[in-house]
Design an enzyme around this catalytic site. Structure first.
Site, PDB file in Angstrom:
ATOM      1  N   HIS A 217      12.825  -4.209   8.530  1.00 36.27           N
ATOM      2  CA  HIS A 217      12.466  -4.074   7.173  1.00 36.27           C
ATOM      3  C   HIS A 217      13.390  -4.331   6.362  1.00 36.27           C
ATOM      4  O   HIS A 217      13.755  -5.953   5.182  1.00 36.27           O
ATOM      5  CB  HIS A 217      11.156  -3.939   6.789  1.00 36.27           C
ATOM      6  N   TYR A 221      15.714  -7.557   2.867  1.00 35.64           N
ATOM      7  CA  TYR A 221      16.138  -7.084   1.990  1.00 35.64           C
ATOM      8  C   TYR A 221      17.573  -7.469   1.513  1.00 35.64           C
ATOM      9  O   TYR A 221      18.094  -8.184   0.493  1.00 35.64           O
ATOM     10  CB  TYR A 221      15.438  -6.591   1.041  1.00 35.64           C
ATOM     11  N   HIS A 371       6.583 -18.120   8.381  1.00 29.56           N
ATOM     12  CA  HIS A 371       6.651 -16.973   7.426  1.00 29.56           C
ATOM     13  C   HIS A 371       7.885 -17.181   6.820  1.00 29.56           C
ATOM     14  O   HIS A 371       8.767 -17.553   6.260  1.00 29.56           O
ATOM     15  CB  HIS A 371       5.686 -16.118   7.423  1.00 29.56           C
ATOM     16  N   PHE A 372       8.870 -16.600   8.381  1.00 29.08           N
ATOM     17  CA  PHE A 372      10.081 -16.498   7.713  1.00 29.08           C
ATOM     18  C   PHE A 372      11.081 -17.340   7.949  1.00 29.08           C
ATOM     19  O   PHE A 372      12.441 -17.257   7.290  1.00 29.08           O
ATOM     20  CB  PHE A 372      10.341 -15.440   8.847  1.00 29.08           C
ATOM     21  N   HIS A 373      10.877 -18.438   8.306  1.00 29.76           N
ATOM     22  CA  HIS A 373      11.648 -19.937   7.773  1.00 29.76           C
ATOM     23  C   HIS A 373      11.669 -20.166   6.756  1.00 29.76           C
ATOM     24  O   HIS A 373      12.711 -21.139   5.277  1.00 29.76           O
ATOM     25  CB  HIS A 373      11.458 -20.776   8.810  1.00 29.76           C
ATOM     26  N   ARG A 434       4.152 -16.759  19.094  1.00 34.15           N
ATOM     27  CA  ARG A 434       5.696 -17.503  18.887  1.00 34.15           C
ATOM     28  C   ARG A 434       6.301 -16.723  20.129  1.00 34.15           C
ATOM     29  O   ARG A 434       6.066 -16.257  20.850  1.00 34.15           O
ATOM     30  CB  ARG A 434       6.180 -16.563  17.848  1.00 34.15           C
ATOM     31  N   ARG A 435       7.522 -17.229  20.108  1.00 32.90           N
ATOM     32  CA  ARG A 435       8.706 -16.037  20.784  1.00 32.90           C
ATOM     33  C   ARG A 435       7.987 -16.699  22.792  1.00 32.90           C
ATOM     34  O   ARG A 435       8.239 -15.713  23.421  1.00 32.90           O
ATOM     35  CB  ARG A 435       9.043 -15.147  21.088  1.00 32.90           C
TER      36      ARG A 435
HETATM   37 FE1  HAS Z   1       7.880 -10.787   5.681  1.00 36.07          FE
HETATM   38  C1  HAS Z   1       7.212 -10.713   8.768  1.00 36.07           C
HETATM   39  C2  HAS Z   1       5.057  -9.127   4.145  1.00 36.07           C
HETATM   40  C3  HAS Z   1       9.048 -10.622   2.955  1.00 36.07           C
HETATM   41  C4  HAS Z   1      11.225 -12.005   6.580  1.00 36.07           C
HETATM   42  N1  HAS Z   1       9.548 -11.555   7.740  1.00 36.07           N
HETATM   43  C5  HAS Z   1       9.015 -11.255   8.171  1.00 36.07           C
HETATM   44  C6  HAS Z   1       9.984 -11.207   9.983  1.00 36.07           C
HETATM   45  C7  HAS Z   1      11.131 -11.551   8.896  1.00 36.07           C
HETATM   46  C8  HAS Z   1      10.925 -11.745   7.076  1.00 36.07           C
HETATM   47  C9  HAS Z   1      12.446 -12.532   9.646  1.00 36.07           C
HETATM   48  O1  HAS Z   1       3.426  -7.360   6.718  1.00 36.07           O
HETATM   49  C10 HAS Z   1       9.558 -11.632  11.719  1.00 36.07           C
HETATM   50  C11 HAS Z   1      10.736  -9.925  11.997  1.00 36.07           C
HETATM   51  C12 HAS Z   1       9.884 -10.912  13.724  1.00 36.07           C
HETATM   52  O2  HAS Z   1      10.415 -11.018  13.965  1.00 36.07           O
HETATM   53  O3  HAS Z   1       9.055  -9.521  13.896  1.00 36.07           O
HETATM   54  N2  HAS Z   1       7.663 -10.625   4.127  1.00 36.07           N
HETATM   55  C13 HAS Z   1       6.223  -9.973   3.572  1.00 36.07           C
HETATM   56  C14 HAS Z   1       6.041  -9.646   2.500  1.00 36.07           C
HETATM   57  C15 HAS Z   1       7.078  -9.495   1.354  1.00 36.07           C
HETATM   58  C16 HAS Z   1       7.790 -10.531   2.948  1.00 36.07           C
HETATM   59  C17 HAS Z   1       4.986  -8.402   1.399  1.00 36.07           C
HETATM   60  N3  HAS Z   1      10.036 -11.630   4.389  1.00 36.07           N
HETATM   61  C18 HAS Z   1       9.973 -11.453   3.748  1.00 36.07           C
HETATM   62  C19 HAS Z   1      11.507 -11.950   3.139  1.00 36.07           C
HETATM   63  C20 HAS Z   1      12.333 -12.636   4.192  1.00 36.07           C
HETATM   64  C21 HAS Z   1      10.837 -11.825   5.266  1.00 36.07           C
HETATM   65  C22 HAS Z   1      11.969 -11.731   1.629  1.00 36.07           C
HETATM   66  C23 HAS Z   1      14.027 -12.544   4.535  1.00 36.07           C
HETATM   67  C24 HAS Z   1      14.153 -13.053   3.616  1.00 36.07           C
HETATM   68  N4  HAS Z   1       6.907  -9.642   6.275  1.00 36.07           N
HETATM   69  C25 HAS Z   1       5.480  -8.884   6.284  1.00 36.07           C
HETATM   70  C26 HAS Z   1       5.354  -8.621   7.120  1.00 36.07           C
HETATM   71  C27 HAS Z   1       5.725  -8.984   8.838  1.00 36.07           C
HETATM   72  C28 HAS Z   1       7.134 -10.061   7.949  1.00 36.07           C
HETATM   73  C29 HAS Z   1       3.900  -7.564   7.506  1.00 36.07           C
HETATM   74  C30 HAS Z   1       5.253  -8.670   9.643  1.00 36.07           C
HETATM   75  C31 HAS Z   1       4.453  -9.852  10.513  1.00 36.07           C
HETATM   76  C32 HAS Z   1       4.061  -9.035  11.799  1.00 36.07           C
HETATM   77  O4  HAS Z   1       3.177  -8.482  12.018  1.00 36.07           O
HETATM   78  O5  HAS Z   1       4.533  -9.218  13.200  1.00 36.07           O
HETATM   79  C33 HAS Z   1       7.987 -10.179   0.446  1.00 36.07           C
HETATM   80  O6  HAS Z   1       8.471  -9.621  -0.293  1.00 36.07           O
HETATM   81  C34 HAS Z   1       7.110 -11.453  -0.449  1.00 36.07           C
HETATM   82  C35 HAS Z   1       7.353 -11.075  -2.325  1.00 36.07           C
HETATM   83  C36 HAS Z   1       7.897 -12.444  -2.637  1.00 36.07           C
HETATM   84  C37 HAS Z   1       6.869 -13.147  -3.259  1.00 36.07           C
HETATM   85  C38 HAS Z   1       7.444 -14.758  -4.425  1.00 36.07           C
HETATM   86  C39 HAS Z   1       8.328 -14.430  -4.840  1.00 36.07           C
HETATM   87  C40 HAS Z   1       8.209 -15.950  -5.532  1.00 36.07           C
HETATM   88  C41 HAS Z   1       9.429 -16.530  -6.544  1.00 36.07           C
HETATM   89  C42 HAS Z   1      10.140 -17.866  -6.394  1.00 36.07           C
HETATM   90  C43 HAS Z   1       9.359 -17.857  -7.441  1.00 36.07           C
HETATM   91  C44 HAS Z   1      10.135 -19.410  -8.020  1.00 36.07           C
HETATM   92  C45 HAS Z   1      10.693 -19.535  -9.521  1.00 36.07           C
HETATM   93  C46 HAS Z   1      10.781 -21.375  -9.626  1.00 36.07           C
HETATM   94  C47 HAS Z   1      10.789 -19.111 -10.374  1.00 36.07           C
HETATM   95  C48 HAS Z   1       5.835 -12.505  -4.560  1.00 36.07           C
HETATM   96  C49 HAS Z   1      10.275 -15.122  -6.879  1.00 36.07           C
HETATM   97  C50 HAS Z   1      10.033 -22.049 -10.053  1.00 36.07           C
HETATM   98  C51 HAS Z   1      10.241 -23.027 -10.496  1.00 36.07           C
HETATM   99  C52 HAS Z   1      10.212 -25.123 -10.449  1.00 36.07           C
HETATM  100  C53 HAS Z   1      10.536 -25.920 -10.475  1.00 36.07           C
HETATM  101  C54 HAS Z   1       8.686 -24.430  -9.544  1.00 36.07           C
END
Ligand code: HAS
Length: 560
Positions: A217, A221, A371-373, A434-435
């Protein structure tokens, strides 16, 4: 700024090698969507079977591209913001270790001897060269951290009261996370997997998985933070404004140091060997790791709003219409904003995954790649490919090839990912795994449906996959087209950086690593001691080695 030929060369190769491999990685991405939609039998095409293709896709895109880029971008940020260069010898040793490692792993995957996916869990067994290659990539990527720490200390001695530049803080935080989390996977690879793959020992599968996710995990990051550096340091400037709060950026980066690692058990909510209490605790910490991203969402939105207002916008949301979405001279804006939009959905679906009860619904379904894409193939991938073109063009003094196409690529990719992920997540919610392609396809040879509900979902994913493939190929054309142009401009290392709207006074706590490192160590020990204890004392049955057949037997024929 002018830099040495040696630094330029290292950065160019670190960008060019993974982008070349990306052609293979992206091709196998498209093939996944085709197989899963039931249109091709994998063993009939290029003699690459499903799991072999999926391994190439995952390892090239998620491990090789991201690690090579993080090192290249780290060299660029440290040099540009500290105004001094990395040690030549260290740079080249690191580079060659990573290249040799990639070569070994690539050979094992291409030869069909390591179809173990990017998570390489036992009992799937790969060739020892695969594990050795991975270990070399990791060790190679450690070396720059120690050299950058030296550069930082030198700079600090000369500038005792200046705030550490945000990009330097981000780079060091990122590689500290990387160093700590890869210690676990290095142990897993060298002590557990290598001897086991050579037939010399049995393996504790639960321990191997737990060590993998200690790394796994935090790895996400490590992928994300170079993009966050670009969001905080560069995007406000590219939008024509200022960073809303410098302090917010510092707090967010230090929070990643605390929360990136002690959350890996949320990938193991379904593993019976690990106790409920520790799952609950790491589930809570997972909500903690969303805080720096929420801070980022609000800070960057405020910075963009400020830029929009400066450009003459009116009304609550008028700023959104005034941003330079299609400015070809400022194309990094397009790559970063498209990634941010995707990350809104990628982040929200991450929060769904983190909920213990909802995780039971989506774990191991196609929801997960959905999710992860929108995370790793969203802000991360777009920041990487955009910055690769940007850095190469600046440092070689070349004009961008097909600038109008270049600025469209991120939006095309974004649309593709949104369609693709919608198909996968919709499918996941109705049980699409998946997979697996169930032995090739969800359709049987007579094209009668096994599961009619999955036809629209896999078709949607296929449509998104085709659009993503087109966008990625256009990027390859622009990147290599730029490389093969003649230099016409001055070749310099130049990165855009924003002034801060609120440039808060220096607060020593947010300018020192020690208190954060100590807190980080304490949280990791509390979160991981019971998890590792459970894994060691309750390992379950020892697993026999299993090498996926190549090609995978056609389950449909076996059934008949
Ligand atoms: Fe995840 C599984 C939970 C973030 C990647 N994640 C994965 C896997 C990958 C992955 C590759 O709790 C699969 C692994 C595998 O092969 O089995 N993930 C989270 C949580 C976050 C999160 C809580 N993941 C990421 C990021 C990744 C990533 C970043 C890659 C870079 N994830 C999980 C969990 C699993 C999981 C479980 C396991 C599930 C299972 O059962 O297998 C958090 O960090 C997310 C926080 C993000 C936010 C969004 C903030 C939004 C922003 C954009 C603002 C936009 C603006 C634009 C300002 C709260 C910053 C506005 C302008 C306009 C013009 C509209």
């Amino acid at each position: 700024m002018q830099v040495s030929r040696s630094l330029k060369k290292v950065i160019f190769w670190l960008l060019g090698i993974p982008v070349t491999l990306l052609i293979l990685g992206i091709y196998h991405g498209l093939m996944q969507t085709i197989y899963r939609a039931g249109f091709l039998n994998d063993s009939s095409f290029l003699k690459i079977e499903y799991f072999q293709g999926l391994t190439l896709h995952g390892v090239i895109n998620a491990i090789v591209l991201t690690t090579f880029f993080a090192v290249a971008f780290g060299h660029a940020c440290m040099t540009f913001f500290l105004k001094r260069e990395p040690n030549k010898k260290a740079m080249w040793i690191s580079f060659w270790l990573m290249v040799i490692g990639t070569g070994l792993a690539a050979w094992a995957m291409l030869a069909g001897k390591a179809s173990v996916l990017y998570t390489f869990y036992p009992p799937l067994k790969g060739h020892p060269f695969f594990y050795l290659g991975t270990a070399l990539i990791i060790v190679g990527s450690w070396i720059p951290l120690f050299d950058w720490a030296r550069m930082y200390r030198e700079w600090r001695r000369e500038n005792p009261t200046t705030k550490i530049p945000l990009a330097v803080l981000g780079t060091l935080v990122n590689f500290i996370i990387w160093f700590v989390c890869t210690l676990a996977v290095a142990y897993e690879v060298l002590v557990l997997l290598l001897p086991w793959s050579m037939g010399m020992a049995d393996i504790n599968v639960t321990l191997a998985r737990t060590l993998f996710w200690f790394f796994g995990h935090a790895l996400v990051y490590f992928w994300l933070l170079p993009a966050y550096i670009m969001f905080y340091v560069m995007l406000p400037k590219l939008a024509g404004g200022k960073l809303y709060s410098d302090l917010a950026g510092r707090i967010a980066l230090f929070l990643f140091l605390l929360f990136s690692i002690p959350v890996g058990v949320h990938h193991q909510f379904s593993d019976p060997s690990i106790g409920q209490n520790i799952k609950f605790f790491q589930g809570l910490l997972t909500y903690g790791v969303t805080i720096p991203s929420f801070i980022t969402a609000f800070t960057i939105a405020a910075s963009l709003e400020y830029a929009g207002v400066k450009r003459g916008s009116k009304g609550l949301f008028g700023w959104m219409k005034k941003l330079p979405y299609l400015d070809t001279n400022n194309f990094m804006f397009a790559y970063l904003i498209a990634g941010l939009i995707l990350f809104i959905f990628g982040g929200l679906t991450g929060i769904v995954n983190a909920s213990y009860s909802l995780n039971n619904v989506i774990h191991n379904t196609s929801w997960l790649p959905g999710h992860f894409h929108m995370t790793v193939a969203g802000p991360v991938f777009l920041a990487i490919i955009g910055m690769s073109t940007y850095l190469y063009a600046k440092m070689s003094g070349k004009k961008i090839f097909l600038p109008k196409v270049n600025v469209i690529i991120p939006y095309l990719w974004m649309i593709g990912v949104l369609i693709f992920s919608t198909g996968l997540m919709w499918g996941g919610l109705i049980g699409e795994p998946r997979r697996t392609n169930l032995g090739m396809t969800y359709l049987n040879p007579k094209h009668e449906l096994f599961t009619p509900e999955w036809v629209p979902t896999t078709m949607l994913a296929l449509l998104g996959g085709i659009i993503m493939f087109i966008a990625a190929m256009l990027f390859i054309v622009v990147f290599f087209g730029t490389i093969f142009r003649k230099s016409k401009l001055e070749a310099v290392l130049e990165l855009p950086y924003s002034e801060a709207y609120h440039d808060e006074k220096r607060i020593p706590l947010f300018d020192r690593f020690k208190p954060w490192l100590v807190t980080m160590a304490i949280i990791i020990v509390i979160a991981y001691t019971p998890a590792l204890y459970d894994a060691v004392t309750n390992p379950g049955p020892k697993a026999p080695r299993f090498t996926p057949a190549n090609p995978v037997p056609d389950l449909l024929k076996i059934k008949k």
